[in-house]
Design a protein around this motif. Structure first.
Motif, PDB file in Angstrom:
ATOM      1  N   HIS A  51       0.841  -1.197   0.000  1.00 40.88           N
ATOM      2  CA  HIS A  51       0.000   0.000   0.000  1.00 40.88           C
ATOM      3  C   HIS A  51       0.878   1.249   0.000  1.00 40.88           C
ATOM      4  N   GLY A  52       1.771   1.334  -0.978  1.00 44.30           N
ATOM      5  CA  GLY A  52       2.691   2.473  -1.100  1.00 44.30           C
ATOM      6  C   GLY A  52       1.982   3.792  -1.264  1.00 44.30           C
ATOM      7  N   GLU A  53       0.744   3.758  -1.817  1.00 42.08           N
ATOM      8  CA  GLU A  53      -0.002   5.008  -2.029  1.00 42.08           C
ATOM      9  C   GLU A  53      -0.324   5.698  -0.706  1.00 42.08           C
ATOM     10  N   LEU A  54      -0.456   4.920   0.392  1.00 44.04           N
ATOM     11  CA  LEU A  54      -0.706   5.519   1.716  1.00 44.04           C
ATOM     12  C   LEU A  54       0.499   6.358   2.152  1.00 44.04           C
ATOM     13  N   GLY A  55       1.686   5.822   1.915  1.00 41.03           N
ATOM     14  CA  GLY A  55       2.918   6.550   2.254  1.00 41.03           C
ATOM     15  C   GLY A  55       3.063   7.799   1.418  1.00 41.03           C
ATOM     16  N   LEU A  56       2.759   7.674   0.133  1.00 38.56           N
ATOM     17  CA  LEU A  56       2.852   8.814  -0.771  1.00 38.56           C
ATOM     18  C   LEU A  56       1.872   9.908  -0.346  1.00 38.56           C
ATOM     19  N   LYS A  57       0.674   9.498   0.043  1.00 41.35           N
ATOM     20  CA  LYS A  57      -0.344  10.451   0.497  1.00 41.35           C
ATOM     21  C   LYS A  57       0.136  11.200   1.745  1.00 41.35           C
ATOM     22  N   LEU A  58       0.776  10.471   2.653  1.00 43.11           N
ATOM     23  CA  LEU A  58       1.281  11.069   3.893  1.00 43.11           C
ATOM     24  C   LEU A  58       2.379  12.093   3.588  1.00 43.11           C
ATOM     25  N   LEU A  59       3.306  11.738   2.706  1.00 42.09           N
ATOM     26  CA  LEU A  59       4.385  12.672   2.358  1.00 42.09           C
ATOM     27  C   LEU A  59       3.847  13.893   1.618  1.00 42.09           C
ATOM     28  N   GLU A  60       2.807  13.698   0.803  1.00 47.92           N
ATOM     29  CA  GLU A  60       2.188  14.839   0.117  1.00 47.92           C
ATOM     30  C   GLU A  60       1.510  15.761   1.121  1.00 47.92           C
ATOM     31  N   ARG A  61       0.921  15.171   2.165  1.00 51.87           N
ATOM     32  CA  ARG A  61       0.284  15.974   3.222  1.00 51.87           C
ATOM     33  C   ARG A  61       1.336  16.825   3.942  1.00 51.87           C
ATOM     34  N   VAL A  62       2.497  16.224   4.237  1.00 49.20           N
ATOM     35  CA  VAL A  62       3.586  16.969   4.878  1.00 49.20           C
ATOM     36  C   VAL A  62       4.033  18.106   3.956  1.00 49.20           C
ATOM     37  N   ARG A  63       4.193  17.794   2.664  1.00 48.99           N
ATOM     38  CA  ARG A  63       4.628  18.802   1.695  1.00 48.99           C
ATOM     39  C   ARG A  63       3.650  19.976   1.656  1.00 48.99           C
ATOM     40  N   ASP A  64       2.340  19.673   1.627  1.00 53.67           N
ATOM     41  CA  ASP A  64       1.333  20.725   1.559  1.00 53.67           C
ATOM     42  C   ASP A  64       1.316  21.582   2.826  1.00 53.67           C
ATOM     43  N   GLU A  65       1.514  20.945   3.986  1.00 60.28           N
ATOM     44  CA  GLU A  65       1.473  21.692   5.254  1.00 60.28           C
ATOM     45  C   GLU A  65       2.714  22.543   5.481  1.00 60.28           C
ATOM     46  N   THR A  66       3.825  22.199   4.815  1.00 58.41           N
ATOM     47  CA  THR A  66       5.055  22.994   4.985  1.00 58.41           C
ATOM     48  C   THR A  66       5.325  23.861   3.760  1.00 58.41           C
ATOM     49  N   ALA A  67       4.323  24.010   2.877  1.00 59.58           N
ATOM     50  CA  ALA A  67       4.523  24.713   1.600  1.00 59.58           C
ATOM     51  C   ALA A  67       5.013  26.147   1.771  1.00 59.58           C
ATOM     52  N   GLU A  68       4.518  26.861   2.797  1.00 60.47           N
ATOM     53  CA  GLU A  68       4.941  28.265   2.946  1.00 60.47           C
ATOM     54  C   GLU A  68       6.335  28.381   3.560  1.00 60.47           C
ATOM     55  N   LEU A  69       6.807  27.354   4.241  1.00 62.98           N
ATOM     56  CA  LEU A  69       8.134  27.379   4.875  1.00 62.98           C
ATOM     57  C   LEU A  69       9.225  26.733   4.030  1.00 62.98           C
ATOM     58  N   ALA A  70       8.841  25.717   3.236  1.00 63.84           N
ATOM     59  CA  ALA A  70       9.871  24.900   2.584  1.00 63.84           C
ATOM     60  C   ALA A  70       9.511  24.542   1.155  1.00 63.84           C
ATOM     61  N   LYS A  71      10.550  24.105   0.443  1.00 58.55           N
ATOM     62  CA  LYS A  71      10.355  23.591  -0.913  1.00 58.55           C
ATOM     63  C   LYS A  71      10.881  22.158  -0.940  1.00 58.55           C
ATOM     64  N   VAL A  72      10.308  21.336  -1.793  1.00 60.76           N
ATOM     65  CA  VAL A  72      10.736  19.942  -1.898  1.00 60.76           C
ATOM     66  C   VAL A  72      12.040  19.908  -2.682  1.00 60.76           C
ATOM     67  N   GLU A  73      13.067  19.374  -2.058  1.00 58.34           N
ATOM     68  CA  GLU A  73      14.364  19.293  -2.719  1.00 58.34           C
ATOM     69  C   GLU A  73      14.536  17.949  -3.413  1.00 58.34           C
ATOM     70  N   GLN A  74      13.929  16.923  -2.839  1.00 61.11           N
ATOM     71  CA  GLN A  74      13.996  15.586  -3.423  1.00 61.11           C
ATOM     72  C   GLN A  74      12.606  14.973  -3.328  1.00 61.11           C
ATOM     73  N   LEU A  75      12.024  14.681  -4.465  1.00 58.79           N
ATOM     74  CA  LEU A  75      10.666  14.125  -4.489  1.00 58.79           C
ATOM     75  C   LEU A  75      10.645  12.747  -3.825  1.00 58.79           C
ATOM     76  N   PRO A  76       9.469  12.315  -3.332  1.00 65.04           N
ATOM     77  CA  PRO A  76       9.380  11.008  -2.675  1.00 65.04           C
ATOM     78  C   PRO A  76       9.830   9.873  -3.604  1.00 65.04           C
ATOM     79  N   ARG A  77      10.678   9.003  -3.075  1.00 65.85           N
ATOM     80  CA  ARG A  77      11.111   7.841  -3.858  1.00 65.85           C
ATOM     81  C   ARG A  77      11.241   6.641  -2.931  1.00 65.85           C
ATOM     82  N   LEU A  78      11.001   5.482  -3.492  1.00 69.97           N
ATOM     83  CA  LEU A  78      11.025   4.248  -2.716  1.00 69.97           C
ATOM     84  C   LEU A  78      12.409   3.617  -2.797  1.00 69.97           C
ATOM     85  N   GLU A  79      12.997   3.324  -1.647  1.00 71.61           N
ATOM     86  CA  GLU A  79      14.285   2.627  -1.575  1.00 71.61           C
ATOM     87  C   GLU A  79      14.091   1.426  -0.664  1.00 71.61           C
TER      88      GLU A  79
END
Length: 174
Positions: A135-163
């Motif tokens: 269920h990798g989409e759950l993890g992706l959704k969570l990271l997107e939520r973090v990205r959206d909530e920190t949008a005014e403070l930060a920029k994404v330097e490295q997009l989510p990737r699975l290792e």
């Protein structure tokens, strides 16, 4: 046999200036114009000071009449102050799970915001265990939520990737 002078550190001064003419500025900041180097050294020694090359790249090089020891000391102090005020950017890591509880999530978000305000990058590591990986989409959704909530403070330097069993994302302060 004459001993060779010690290797130079810092600006060239007095006999170490090896150009025929220099632009000279006296101890009071007055421009004396372009003089022969020997003549300028003689003027400096009369004042009990040194002829110090302050701008070797100019044509002719600019030299100032001042105390070379004091000049080196001031330069050293200035460099130390610059190093002291320098902020090194660190990478802070926040680890989460894809099915994190809301309160735990809010606690992690407070830490992320604090790190970003301090000027540090944040590496978000999402760890999958067992069947969560399917269920990798759950993890992706969570990271997107973090990205959206920190949008005014930060920029994404490295997009989510699975290792392997981890999903990584790096955000940096704006």
């Amino acid at each position: 046999m004459m001993n060779a002078p010690a290797p130079m550190t810092g600006p060239r001064f007095d006999e170490f200036i090896n150009v025929p003419k220099v632009r000279v500025i006296d101890q009071d900041g007055e421009n004396l114009g372009v003089l022969y180097t020997r003549e300028a050294i003689a003027i400096a020694q009369e004042a009990g000071l040194n002829l110090v090359e302050v701008s070797p790249g100019a044509d002719p090089p600019v030299c100032k009449i001042l105390d070379v020891g004091k000049f080196k000391y001031e330069a050293q102090k200035k460099a130390a102050a610059a190093r002291k005020n320098q902020k090194t950017q660190e990478i802070k890591e926040i680890k989460m799970r894809p099915n994190i509880d809301e309160h735990d999530y809010q606690t992690k978000m407070k830490a992320i915001n604090r790190f970003l305000e301090d000027g540090d990058k944040v590496k978000l590591t999402l760890r999958f265990r067992g069947r969560e990986l399917s269920h990798g989409e759950l993890g992706l959704k969570l990271l997107e939520r973090v990205r959206d909530e920190t949008a005014e403070l930060a920029k994404v330097e490295q997009l989510p990737r699975l290792e392997g069993r981890q999903m990584l994302m790096v955000i940096a302060p704006k």
